[in-house]
Scaffold this active site. Structure first.
Site, PDB file in Angstrom:
ATOM      1  N   VAL A  56       0.869  -1.167   0.000  1.00 43.65           N
ATOM      2  CA  VAL A  56       0.000   0.000   0.000  1.00 43.65           C
ATOM      3  C   VAL A  56       0.911   1.223   0.000  1.00 43.65           C
ATOM      4  CG1 VAL A  56      -1.951   1.173   1.086  1.00 43.65           C
ATOM      5  CG2 VAL A  56      -1.661  -1.295   1.412  1.00 43.65           C
ATOM      6  N   HIS A 116      -7.370   7.319   1.827  1.00 40.75           N
ATOM      7  CA  HIS A 116      -7.540   5.926   1.399  1.00 40.75           C
ATOM      8  C   HIS A 116      -6.419   5.036   1.935  1.00 40.75           C
ATOM      9  CE1 HIS A 116      -8.892   2.687  -1.220  1.00 40.75           C
ATOM     10  NE2 HIS A 116      -7.647   2.519  -1.614  1.00 40.75           N
TER      11      HIS A 116
END
EC number: 2.5.1.78
Length: 161
Positions: free
Chosen positions: A81, A88
């Site tokens: 990520v 987000h």
């Protein structure tokens, strides 16, 4: 198990059933993480390996839960990520971390946490176990899961059923 303070781990994983669940986002980094995980599994003597690919890090917990309940001795979760300009990143990182923790605690099956949460692609690549990488987080996640399985088997084996 990060950086200069990471322990040297050698584990005999022969006879263990291990699942690796890996996200697809950030293909180059994921290729490195998977290769490192495979090297560590082979070096540890693990021959029964199930690999499952999911779209992203958010999907790792549900796949890990299913694999843990399917009789695997350990599950290794791999993902990346990368921080962007919106919240987000925080939501996905929190969901993956909390979800994988919940799977480990509720099933009693060790989860190797190989989810990179980084600020940029360069940081991810430096942790991916690729040529020139500083770290090999795929291998580290495998070794952490295997060492936990072995440690727990000696003191609190899972009931067979």
């Amino acid at each position: 198990m990060s950086g200069d303070g990471s322990p040297e781990i050698e584990v005999d994983g022969s006879g263990l059933r291990v699942a690796v669940v890996a996200a697809r986002w950030h293909a180059e980094t994921m290729d490195g993480l998977l290769a490192g995980a495979r090297r560590a599994l082979e070096a540890s003597g693990v021959t029964e390996v199930t690999e499952v690919r999911v779209p992203g890090a958010f999907e790792l917990p549900v796949a890990a839960a299913r694999l843990a309940r399917a009789g695997h001795d350990a599950v290794v979760a791999l993902g990346v990520v990368i921080r962007g300009g919106t919240p987000h990143f925080d939501y996905v990182c929190d969901a993956a971390t909390q979800g994988l923790t919940q799977v480990a605690v509720t099933t009693g099956v060790p989860i190797g946490f190989g989810v990179l949460t980084v600020d940029n692609e360069a940081q991810a690549l430096h942790r991916a176990g690729l040529r020139g990488s500083r770290e090999d987080k795929g291998a580290e996640a495998v070794l952490a899961a295997l060492e936990t399985v072995v440690a727990l088997r000696g003191v609190a084996p899972l009931p067979q059923g």
